[in-house]
Design an enzyme around this catalytic site. Structure first.
Site, PDB file in Angstrom:
ATOM      1  N   LYS A  54       0.843  -1.211   0.000  1.00 26.21           N
ATOM      2  CA  LYS A  54       0.000   0.000   0.000  1.00 26.21           C
ATOM      3  C   LYS A  54       0.870   1.250   0.000  1.00 26.21           C
ATOM      4  O   LYS A  54       0.606   2.211  -0.724  1.00 26.21           O
ATOM      5  CB  LYS A  54      -0.926   0.013   1.228  1.00 26.21           C
ATOM      6  CG  LYS A  54      -2.129  -0.888   1.074  1.00 26.21           C
ATOM      7  CD  LYS A  54      -2.899  -1.078   2.372  1.00 26.21           C
ATOM      8  CE  LYS A  54      -3.962  -2.158   2.196  1.00 26.21           C
ATOM      9  NZ  LYS A  54      -4.593  -2.575   3.451  1.00 26.21           N
ATOM     10  N   GLN A  98      -4.716  -1.197   9.707  1.00 28.61           N
ATOM     11  CA  GLN A  98      -4.681  -2.533   9.095  1.00 28.61           C
ATOM     12  C   GLN A  98      -5.299  -3.570  10.040  1.00 28.61           C
ATOM     13  O   GLN A  98      -4.905  -3.675  11.201  1.00 28.61           O
ATOM     14  CB  GLN A  98      -3.222  -2.900   8.767  1.00 28.61           C
ATOM     15  CG  GLN A  98      -3.064  -4.218   8.057  1.00 28.61           C
ATOM     16  CD  GLN A  98      -3.673  -4.213   6.646  1.00 28.61           C
ATOM     17  OE1 GLN A  98      -3.471  -3.279   5.872  1.00 28.61           O
ATOM     18  NE2 GLN A  98      -4.431  -5.251   6.324  1.00 28.61           N
ATOM     19  N   ASP A 121     -11.224   3.429   4.126  1.00 28.13           N
ATOM     20  CA  ASP A 121     -11.614   2.019   4.026  1.00 28.13           C
ATOM     21  C   ASP A 121     -13.141   1.876   4.024  1.00 28.13           C
ATOM     22  O   ASP A 121     -13.657   0.807   3.689  1.00 28.13           O
ATOM     23  CB  ASP A 121     -11.074   1.256   5.252  1.00 28.13           C
ATOM     24  CG  ASP A 121      -9.900   0.351   4.896  1.00 28.13           C
ATOM     25  OD1 ASP A 121      -9.699   0.089   3.696  1.00 28.13           O
ATOM     26  OD2 ASP A 121      -9.202  -0.093   5.826  1.00 28.13           O
TER      27      ASP A 121
END
Ligand code: NAD
Length: 297
Positions: A54, A98, A121
């Site tokens: 990422k 994460q 997200d």
């Protein structure tokens, strides 16, 4: 029939290019690059790989990447303090924590602490709520990526029968919501669904997000269906190999005999997830700066 292979890798590469060009234009106008902060707690090897890729993809798309790696025994208070700092940092447009987090940390309260306007997200309840009532917010990256592939392939989805297998908050539920917004007739199937094969057989669009290797064979599919395979499953290694093959939830070769189009694993949905994360970060940067979000992203 031999299905068209839906090339998510190529689609994602083009999306990343558009995002990169738009991020450069944003930086020129705003005097700063869009910024994505990624927080990793602990040493989970898979998460480590995701976070690294990422970060690389963020930089390649002309954005600033802020990586925060914390020890596995980080307290909830310390993690919340970091999120609070990132919420208040004007250089940070998107925040991603994460998952999975170590067991002593409550994922829901950590996600709830992220500013919904930086929740790229799309996991915050505010963003889930916005999606369900049709307001613009942030949509989880994997289902939004699936939707882009479907729209590219099929155009108007109005009236099509869609079956989503899996009801997770991250994939299944937002996927169903997006299909509903696009005027498909949507069924969500799951582990308690009776006659799953019969339900799937009705579908013009099948989205499989289960996590069971090659569960869906050709007998389950309607002729000419479009199949989006979200599943990522590693088979046990063949003798002599150290790693098994990656497969989806759909038996790709046999499904290809019946479907009109299908995403492969790997190279289908997977590459879309990071590309959409970058897209969401770019959108966040425009919203946070109070400027119009460019079209075509
Ligand atoms: P999850 O485990 O949270 O949800 C799985 C869902 O499948 C559940 O809702 C469950 O009801 C359903 N299910 C389980 N067994 C079933 C059965 N026998 N029949 C029908 N339904 C059943 O998983 P998730 O996070 O939604 O992920 C699903 C899959 O997608 C996994 O393989 C995951 O690795 C993959 N995934 C891929 C990406 C990507 O970037 N491509 C992103 C997220 C998840």
């Amino acid at each position: 029939m031999t299905a068209t292979r839906i090339d998510g890798k190529a689609f994602a590469a083009k999306l990343r290019e558009r995002v990169g060009a738009s991020a450069a234009a944003f930086a020129e106008a705003a005097g700063r690059k869009p910024g994505l902060a990624v927080v990793l707690v602990g040493e989970d090897p898979a998460s480590n790989v995701y976070v690294r890729s990422k970060g690389k993809a963020t930089v390649a798309a002309n954005m600033e990447s802020f990586e925060h790696r914390l020890p596995a025994d980080t307290s909830e208070a310390d993690l919340l303090a970091l999120v609070d700092q990132l919420n208040n940092d004007d250089a940070v447009d998107g925040i991603l924590v994460q998952l999975p987090l170590p067991a002593h940390l409550d994922e829901q309260s950590i996600i709830a602490s992220i500013s919904p306007d930086k929740d790229v997200d799309g996991f915050h309840v505010i963003n889930a709520g916005r999606l369900s009532v049709g307001q613009s917010g942030f949509v989880p990256c994997t289902p939004l990526g699936c939707m882009m592939l479907l729209a590219d392939r099929l155009g108007d989805l109005s009236g099509l029968e869609a079956v989503v297998i899996g009801r997770s908050n991250i994939v299944g539920k937002p996927m169903a919501q997006l299909l509903l917004d696009a005027n498909a007739t949507v069924t969500i199937a799951h582990s308690r669904t009776k006659d799953l094969a019969g339900v799937v057989k009705r579908a013009d669009i099948v989205v499989a997000a289960v996590g069971r290797p090659e569960m869906i064979g050709k007998d389950w599919l309607k002729d000419g269906a479009t199949v989006i395979d979200v599943g990522i499953n590693r088979l046990p290694p063949e003798p002599g190999a150290d790693k098994g093959r990656l497969v989806g939830d759909v038996a790709f070769d046999e499904a290809s005999e019946v479907a009109a189009a299908i995403t492969p694993v790997p190279g289908g949905v997977g590459p879309m997830t990071i590309a959409v994360l970058l897209r969401n970060t770019l959108v966040a940067a425009h919203r946070n700066a109070g400027v119009a979000v460019p079209e075509g992203l």
